[in-house]
Design a protein around this motif. Structure first.
Motif, PDB file in Angstrom:
ATOM      1  N   ALA A 193       0.834  -1.205   0.000  1.00 40.31           N
ATOM      2  CA  ALA A 193       0.000   0.000   0.000  1.00 40.31           C
ATOM      3  C   ALA A 193       0.867   1.254   0.000  1.00 40.31           C
ATOM      4  CB  ALA A 193      -0.925  -0.015   1.211  1.00 40.31           C
ATOM      5  N   LYS A 194       1.944   1.243   0.794  1.00 39.36           N
ATOM      6  CA  LYS A 194       2.844   2.400   0.841  1.00 39.36           C
ATOM      7  C   LYS A 194       3.442   2.672  -0.532  1.00 39.36           C
ATOM      8  CE  LYS A 194       7.017   1.828   2.293  1.00 39.36           C
ATOM      9  NZ  LYS A 194       8.196   1.527   3.132  1.00 39.36           N
ATOM     10  N   ARG A 195       3.908   1.622  -1.207  1.00 38.78           N
ATOM     11  CA  ARG A 195       4.509   1.810  -2.534  1.00 38.78           C
ATOM     12  C   ARG A 195       3.480   2.292  -3.537  1.00 38.78           C
ATOM     13  NH1 ARG A 195       7.217  -2.712  -0.489  1.00 38.78           N
ATOM     14  NH2 ARG A 195       5.819  -4.190  -1.497  1.00 38.78           N
ATOM     15  N   ALA A 196       2.238   1.803  -3.418  1.00 40.97           N
ATOM     16  CA  ALA A 196       1.193   2.232  -4.346  1.00 40.97           C
ATOM     17  C   ALA A 196       0.920   3.726  -4.196  1.00 40.97           C
ATOM     18  CB  ALA A 196      -0.081   1.427  -4.115  1.00 40.97           C
ATOM     19  N   LEU A 197       1.075   4.257  -2.984  1.00 38.32           N
ATOM     20  CA  LEU A 197       0.824   5.681  -2.762  1.00 38.32           C
ATOM     21  C   LEU A 197       1.852   6.572  -3.438  1.00 38.32           C
ATOM     22  CD1 LEU A 197      -0.240   5.681   0.998  1.00 38.32           C
ATOM     23  CD2 LEU A 197      -1.696   6.168  -0.982  1.00 38.32           C
ATOM     24  N   SER A 198       2.989   6.016  -3.825  1.00 35.95           N
ATOM     25  CA  SER A 198       3.982   6.815  -4.539  1.00 35.95           C
ATOM     26  C   SER A 198       3.526   7.160  -5.944  1.00 35.95           C
ATOM     27  CB  SER A 198       5.326   6.070  -4.592  1.00 35.95           C
ATOM     28  OG  SER A 198       5.898   5.994  -3.304  1.00 35.95           O
ATOM     29  N   GLY A 199       2.586   6.381  -6.464  1.00 31.05           N
ATOM     30  CA  GLY A 199       2.115   6.639  -7.824  1.00 31.05           C
ATOM     31  C   GLY A 199       0.659   7.026  -7.908  1.00 31.05           C
ATOM     32  N   SER A 200      -0.014   7.129  -6.757  1.00 34.09           N
ATOM     33  CA  SER A 200      -1.449   7.407  -6.773  1.00 34.09           C
ATOM     34  C   SER A 200      -1.832   8.211  -5.543  1.00 34.09           C
ATOM     35  CB  SER A 200      -2.240   6.099  -6.802  1.00 34.09           C
ATOM     36  OG  SER A 200      -3.631   6.335  -6.724  1.00 34.09           O
ATOM     37  N   GLU A 201      -2.909   8.991  -5.663  1.00 33.42           N
ATOM     38  CA  GLU A 201      -3.374   9.806  -4.535  1.00 33.42           C
ATOM     39  C   GLU A 201      -4.022   8.973  -3.443  1.00 33.42           C
ATOM     40  OE1 GLU A 201      -2.898  12.970  -3.926  1.00 33.42           O
ATOM     41  OE2 GLU A 201      -1.734  13.217  -5.768  1.00 33.42           O
ATOM     42  N   GLU A 202      -4.425   7.751  -3.759  1.00 32.54           N
ATOM     43  CA  GLU A 202      -4.951   6.857  -2.752  1.00 32.54           C
ATOM     44  C   GLU A 202      -4.696   5.421  -3.173  1.00 32.54           C
ATOM     45  OE1 GLU A 202      -9.102   7.978  -2.511  1.00 32.54           O
ATOM     46  OE2 GLU A 202      -9.671   6.317  -3.824  1.00 32.54           O
ATOM     47  N   ALA A 203      -4.719   4.523  -2.191  1.00 29.49           N
ATOM     48  CA  ALA A 203      -4.444   3.116  -2.473  1.00 29.49           C
ATOM     49  C   ALA A 203      -5.320   2.256  -1.580  1.00 29.49           C
ATOM     50  CB  ALA A 203      -2.966   2.802  -2.226  1.00 29.49           C
ATOM     51  N   GLU A 204      -5.541   1.034  -2.019  1.00 29.26           N
ATOM     52  CA  GLU A 204      -6.312   0.080  -1.233  1.00 29.26           C
ATOM     53  C   GLU A 204      -5.369  -0.783  -0.406  1.00 29.26           C
ATOM     54  OE1 GLU A 204      -9.692  -0.345  -0.851  1.00 29.26           O
ATOM     55  OE2 GLU A 204      -9.765   1.583  -1.903  1.00 29.26           O
ATOM     56  N   PHE A 205      -5.582  -0.798   0.885  1.00 28.66           N
ATOM     57  CA  PHE A 205      -4.880  -1.749   1.743  1.00 28.66           C
ATOM     58  C   PHE A 205      -5.757  -2.985   1.859  1.00 28.66           C
ATOM     59  CE2 PHE A 205      -4.598  -3.634   5.998  1.00 28.66           C
ATOM     60  CZ  PHE A 205      -3.290  -4.078   5.959  1.00 28.66           C
ATOM     61  N   ARG A 206      -5.193  -4.125   1.464  1.00 27.41           N
ATOM     62  CA  ARG A 206      -5.950  -5.378   1.531  1.00 27.41           C
ATOM     63  C   ARG A 206      -5.095  -6.466   2.158  1.00 27.41           C
ATOM     64  NH1 ARG A 206     -10.687  -5.455  -0.978  1.00 27.41           N
ATOM     65  NH2 ARG A 206     -11.173  -3.789  -2.451  1.00 27.41           N
ATOM     66  N   PHE A 207      -5.682  -7.144   3.120  1.00 36.00           N
ATOM     67  CA  PHE A 207      -4.988  -8.256   3.778  1.00 36.00           C
ATOM     68  C   PHE A 207      -5.972  -9.392   3.993  1.00 36.00           C
ATOM     69  CE2 PHE A 207      -4.350 -10.636   7.678  1.00 36.00           C
ATOM     70  CZ  PHE A 207      -3.114 -11.198   7.438  1.00 36.00           C
ATOM     71  N   THR A 208      -5.517 -10.616   3.650  1.00 36.14           N
ATOM     72  CA  THR A 208      -6.295 -11.826   3.909  1.00 36.14           C
ATOM     73  C   THR A 208      -5.342 -12.876   4.443  1.00 36.14           C
ATOM     74  OG1 THR A 208      -7.818 -11.333   2.093  1.00 36.14           O
ATOM     75  CG2 THR A 208      -7.798 -13.589   2.924  1.00 36.14           C
ATOM     76  N   GLY A 209      -5.660 -13.424   5.599  1.00 31.27           N
ATOM     77  CA  GLY A 209      -4.805 -14.468   6.167  1.00 31.27           C
ATOM     78  C   GLY A 209      -5.229 -14.821   7.570  1.00 31.27           C
TER      79      GLY A 209
END
Length: 433
Positions: A319-335
């Motif tokens: 999610a942190k890396r996705a924010l470098s290229g976008s104004e918002e990002a989805e944090f998703r976790f399954t486990g």
């Protein structure tokens, strides 16, 4: 580079998150070592170890490193122990040893095992050790009461059989040497290295190509804030509220806030394993029973019981890396029977790390002051390390120096490349920290 040729020097960037190795070719260049086999990730070798019990192994404990350590752990998380970012305790007098399956492992023990597996996965390119090994080290070590002399002692023990001559060089100076190979005119440069555990700065004067000494270091500084700290901010602000932080519980006739101590171990995902004990789980189950909203505490219990620390932090990093290229990002976790989804905005992330950025900028100012160089006298700024891609970090340099003076590239590999080039200098000790 011919895989059968003997390298003149080796550059080792042993990082908190990743390790990269480069070999000098004796002709003024260097080449990164790509790792071989299924699961290999090119020249980037994750700074991680996985341990499991095996009767035939030394002391009954077998180990693997790099991306293969991650694979071993994910195959059997409840029967293995995963260790990442162990470089962060190198200078810590508070750390003596880790007990893994009842066996003690000092920092240097883990380091030697790590290097043995790194060499084994190098496809034979590291079987013949060069005479010189140039090792990167941070300007300021991470950890409370960090002791550079202790770190040096531990590094020597870890690396003693890895090379004949060992030289330790500040990591941003390695990046400076790499960047100097691109320049065709004299320049005064500021190198900013954003690692996993520390952010380091060096100011270097670059002479014209062909000069007897191409690079002259002027000053360095650093601060123990970097990518891992940014991950922790996301965990604290985004994830922990979904696990019960800030919630309330009933105690007799009172409504109280859930104590923050239950969440302190989430600051370091590897410490989640320590919470998987009967006493802690029983306490959390009693807390869940009394909680106004029991579901978030149930998620926390499941994460601990199913050893989901690494996958959780891996999702945070994405999610942190996705924010470098976008104004918002989805944090998703399954486990572990837990599903978490949330939207994180770049503006919120930047607010969470604002105090960290102030301290990083102060460290940069310290380097300028030590070098007695004003910002306007810096010709070029070279940014390296994964966190250098964060827009809020880039904005600091745009504001202070102007975008036209900023260069980047080889974010994960430039340090190793430059360290190997330093190994070909007549006297690498001139660069030694």
């Amino acid at each position: 580079m011919d895989s059968n040729a003997t390298a003149t020097a080796l550059g080792l960037d042993f990082g908190t998150t990743n390790t990269v190795v480069a070999l000098a070719d004796g002709q003024g260049g260097s080449h990164l070592v790509d790792f071989a086999g299924d699961g290999a990730t090119g020249p980037v070798f994750r700074s991680a170890l996985c341990f499991w019990e095996e009767e035939r192994a030394w002391q009954g404990v077998a180990s693997e490193a790099g991306p293969w350590a991650i694979s071993e752990y994910l195959q059997s998380p409840l029967d293995s122990r995963f260790v990442q970012s162990f470089k962060s305790v190198a200078a810590s007098p508070l750390f003596e040893r880790a007990t893994i399956f009842g066996k003690p492992f000092r920092f240097e023990d883990m380091g030697r095992l790590f290097l043995q597996r790194l060499v084994a996965h190098a496809g034979g390119r590291l079987d013949q050790r060069p005479r010189r090994v140039i090792v990167g080290r941070p300007v300021e070590y991470a950890g409370a009461r960090a002791d550079p002399a202790l770190a040096r002692q531990r590094y020597d023990a870890m690396l003693g059989q890895f090379g004949i001559e060992l030289f330790y060089v500040h990591e941003p100076l390695g990046a400076a040497h790499s960047y100097a190979s691109r320049l065709t005119e004299p320049a005064t440069i500021l190198v900013a290295d954003f690692g996993g555990g520390t952010t380091d700065f060096s100011i270097v004067r670059i002479a014209a190509p062909g000069s007897p000494r191409r690079c002259v270091p002027l000053a360095s500084s650093g601060v123990a804030i970097a990518g891992d700290r940014f991950d922790q901010r996301i965990v604290d602000k985004l994830v922990l509220p979904l696990l019960g932080k800030g919630g309330r519980y009933r105690s007799f006739d009172k409504i109280l806030e859930i104590p923050g101590g239950y969440f302190s171990d989430f600051a370091d995902w590897s410490r989640l394993a320590m919470m998987r004990n009967r006493r802690t789980i029983d306490e959390l189950k009693r807390l869940q029973r009394d909680a106004i909203e029991p579901e978030p505490i149930g998620r926390m219990i499941a994460l601990i019981e199913h050893e989901q620390g690494f996958p959780l932090y891996d999702a945070v990093g994405k999610a942190k890396r996705a924010l470098s290229g976008s104004e918002e990002a989805e944090f998703r976790f399954t486990g572990g029977g837990v599903e978490i989804a949330a939207t994180v905005r770049r503006a919120d992330f930047e607010a969470w790390i604002a105090d960290d950025l102030v301290r990083i900028e102060a460290a940069m100012d310290a380097a300028l002051a030590k070098a007695r160089v004003e910002a306007r006298a810096i010709d070029r700024i070279f940014l390296t390390g994964g966190s250098s891609l964060i827009p809020a970090i880039r904005a600091i340099f745009d504001r202070r120096f102007g975008a036209e003076r900023i260069a980047s590239g080889g974010e994960l590999t430039s340090i190793a490349h430059g360290l190997a080039l330093i190994g070909e200098e007549p006297d690498p000790a001139e660069w030694a920290a």
